[in-house]
Design an enzyme around this catalytic site. Structure first.
Site, PDB file in Angstrom:
ATOM      1  N   ASN A  69      56.288  36.092  38.410  1.00 21.31           N
ATOM      2  CA  ASN A  69      57.199  36.053  36.818  1.00 21.31           C
ATOM      3  C   ASN A  69      55.940  37.338  35.769  1.00 21.31           C
ATOM      4  O   ASN A  69      54.910  37.911  36.559  1.00 21.31           O
ATOM      5  CB  ASN A  69      56.191  34.554  36.682  1.00 21.31           C
ATOM      6  N   LEU A  73      51.534  37.678  29.192  1.00 19.96           N
ATOM      7  CA  LEU A  73      49.970  37.834  28.159  1.00 19.96           C
ATOM      8  C   LEU A  73      51.446  37.796  26.446  1.00 19.96           C
ATOM      9  O   LEU A  73      50.775  37.934  25.475  1.00 19.96           O
ATOM     10  CB  LEU A  73      49.035  38.918  27.482  1.00 19.96           C
ATOM     11  N   ASN A 128      40.095  36.172  31.109  1.00 20.68           N
ATOM     12  CA  ASN A 128      40.907  36.628  32.495  1.00 20.68           C
ATOM     13  C   ASN A 128      40.791  37.504  32.222  1.00 20.68           C
ATOM     14  O   ASN A 128      41.414  38.776  32.006  1.00 20.68           O
ATOM     15  CB  ASN A 128      42.086  36.308  32.147  1.00 20.68           C
ATOM     16  N   CYS A 131      44.808  39.812  35.637  1.00 21.75           N
ATOM     17  CA  CYS A 131      46.494  38.581  34.570  1.00 21.75           C
ATOM     18  C   CYS A 131      47.121  41.207  35.457  1.00 21.75           C
ATOM     19  O   CYS A 131      47.014  41.741  35.080  1.00 21.75           O
ATOM     20  CB  CYS A 131      46.717  39.761  33.389  1.00 21.75           C
ATOM     21  N   ILE A 192      42.336  31.635  42.175  1.00 22.10           N
ATOM     22  CA  ILE A 192      42.773  32.986  41.867  1.00 22.10           C
ATOM     23  C   ILE A 192      43.763  32.994  40.874  1.00 22.10           C
ATOM     24  O   ILE A 192      44.758  31.859  40.963  1.00 22.10           O
ATOM     25  CB  ILE A 192      43.249  33.696  43.270  1.00 22.10           C
ATOM     26  N   THR A 194      46.874  35.169  40.433  1.00 20.62           N
ATOM     27  CA  THR A 194      48.516  35.551  41.160  1.00 20.62           C
ATOM     28  C   THR A 194      48.420  36.986  41.769  1.00 20.62           C
ATOM     29  O   THR A 194      47.531  37.639  41.479  1.00 20.62           O
ATOM     30  CB  THR A 194      49.601  35.378  40.008  1.00 20.62           C
ATOM     31  N   GLY A 218      52.854  30.142  43.722  1.00 19.05           N
ATOM     32  CA  GLY A 218      52.889  28.593  44.499  1.00 19.05           C
ATOM     33  C   GLY A 218      52.233  28.499  45.408  1.00 19.05           C
ATOM     34  O   GLY A 218      51.786  28.596  45.702  1.00 19.05           O
TER      35      GLY A 218
END
Length: 304
Positions: A69, A73, A128, A131, A192, A194, A218
C-alpha cells in the site's frame, strides 16, 4: 473475561487485540458490522497536523501472502479529526482509543500530539516514525536513533498520556532505535510497520504503484515481526505492542510469547472486516488448547 485482559501503559484492556492504524478508519465504519467495544482498543487512522490528500493512484498492489500500500497518510488533519471524527466515534465506542500521529517535522509531531492529548477519548498516543510511503517525513525519523529520540522528547514535553513509538523494520538495528526511544522517555514501542516493497507491471514495464514503492504487509511479514518484537522486548523495560501479519488467535499468542503486551491486527481487516472479532472469540478455546490460563502469564514467556 479476566483471563484475556492485559494492562498497556497503565490502562486496562479487556483483551490485547487492537486493529492497526490505517486498516480500521476512525472506527465507526466498522461499528456498522459489529459492536467494536469487544476490542481491546483500536488505533485510528494516521493523523497529521494539516490535511493530506495522499499519494497518487494506484495505491494498492496485491502480492503473494500480502499486499503493498502507498496511501500516503491521507487524512483530514488533526482539527477535523477532533471536531468531527472523534465525536462520531464517541457514539459507538466507549473505551479509550489509540491516536496514531504522523509528521514531517519535530514541531509537527509535537503540536499534533499536544492537541490530541487534550481529548478525553484518547488513551494513548502512537507516534508513527515509520511510514515508508511518504516523502520528506515518516520513516526518516524512525531510522536514526537521534532523530527518533528528538521526536520522543518533543512529544513528551507537551503531553501527559502514554507515548508509544511506532518503529520501522526498514533498519539494520531495531534494538538501538527502541532503546533510544526508551531513554528519551517513551512509554511503549509499537512494531513493526510495513516493509518497503515494490511491484512492476510486466505489460506496461512500469511500477504498479503510483508512488513507485509502498509498504508490504500481510502474513508473509509475520516471522520478521515476531523476530523484531522478541529482540526489542528483551532489550527494553517498557511494553511492546506487536504487529505485522497477524491474522489468527495463534498469531496473537505467538506475538505475546515473543514479548508483546498487546497485538495489533492490520491487513487482515482489509481481507475480512470481522477478523479482530473472530480472533477475540477464538482466543479462549485456543488458549485452552495450549494450556494457557491467562494471557498475562505468557508475555515474553518463550523458552528460547
Amino acid at each position: 473475561m479476566d483471563r484475556l485482559s492485559v494492562s498497556l501503559c497503565g490502562i486496562r484492556l479487556d483483551n490485547p487485540v487492537i486493529p492497526a492504524s490505517g486498516t480500521f478508519g476512525f472506527g465507526y465504519e466498522f461499528a456498522e458490522l459489529y459492536d467494536i467495544n469487544v476490542l481491546g482498543t483500536f488505533s485510528f487512522k494516521g493523523t497529521t497536523l494539516q490535511p493530506r490528500f495522499g499519494n497518487p493512484t494506484p495505491r494498492i498492489a496485491e502480492c503473494t501472502a500480502g499486499m503493498l500500500n502507498a496511501v500516503g497518510l491521507q487524512n483530514p488533519g488533526v482539527e477535523q479529526v477532533i471536531s468531527t471524527e472523534l465525536p462520531k466515534l464517541a457514539q459507538c465506542f466507549h473505551k479509550p482509543v489509540m491516536a496514531n500521529i504522523s509528521g514531517f517535522s519535530v514541531a509537527d509531531y509535537a503540536e499534533t500530539c499536544r492537541l490530541l492529548d487534550q481529548q478525553p477519548q484518547v488513551g494513548w498516543l502512537e507516534v508513527n516514525v515509520s511510514c515508508p510511503n511518504v516523502h520528506g517525513g515518516g520513516m526518516s525519523f524512525g531510522t536514526d536513533c537521534a532523530q527518533a529520540a528528538e521526536v520522543v522528547r518533543a512529544v513528551k514535553a507537551v503531553t501527559t498520556k502514554p507515548v508509544i513509538m511506532k518503529l520501522s523494520p526498514n533498519v539494520t538495528d531495531i534494538v538501538s532505535i527502541a532503546r533510544a526511544c526508551e531513554d528519551a522517555g517513551a512509554d511503549g514501542i509499537s512494531l513493526i510497520n510495513t516493509l518497503l516493497g515494490m511491484r512492476i507491471d510486466l505489460k506496461t514495464k512500469k511500477p504498479i504503484l503510483g508512488n513507485t514503492m509502498g509498504g508490504y504487509s500481510g502474513p508473509a511479514i509475520f516471522p520478521v515481526a515476531v523476530r523484531m518484537v522478541y529482540q526489542v522486548a528483551k532489550a527494553v523495560k517498557i511494553p511492546v505492542v506487536g504487529m505485522g501479519g497477524v491474522s489468527s488467535a495463534e498469531d496473537v499468542l505467538e506475538m505475546m510469547l515473543a514479548g508483546a503486551t498487546a497485538v495489533q491486527v492490520g491487513a487482515a481487516n482489509l481481507v475480512n472486516p470481522t477478523a479482530c472479532l473472530d480472533i477475540i472469540r477464538s482466543l479462549p478455546e485456543t488458549m485452552d488448547r495450549y494450556h494457557i490460563d491467562k494471557l498475562t502469564d505468557i508475555i515474553g514467556g518463550t523458552n528460547g
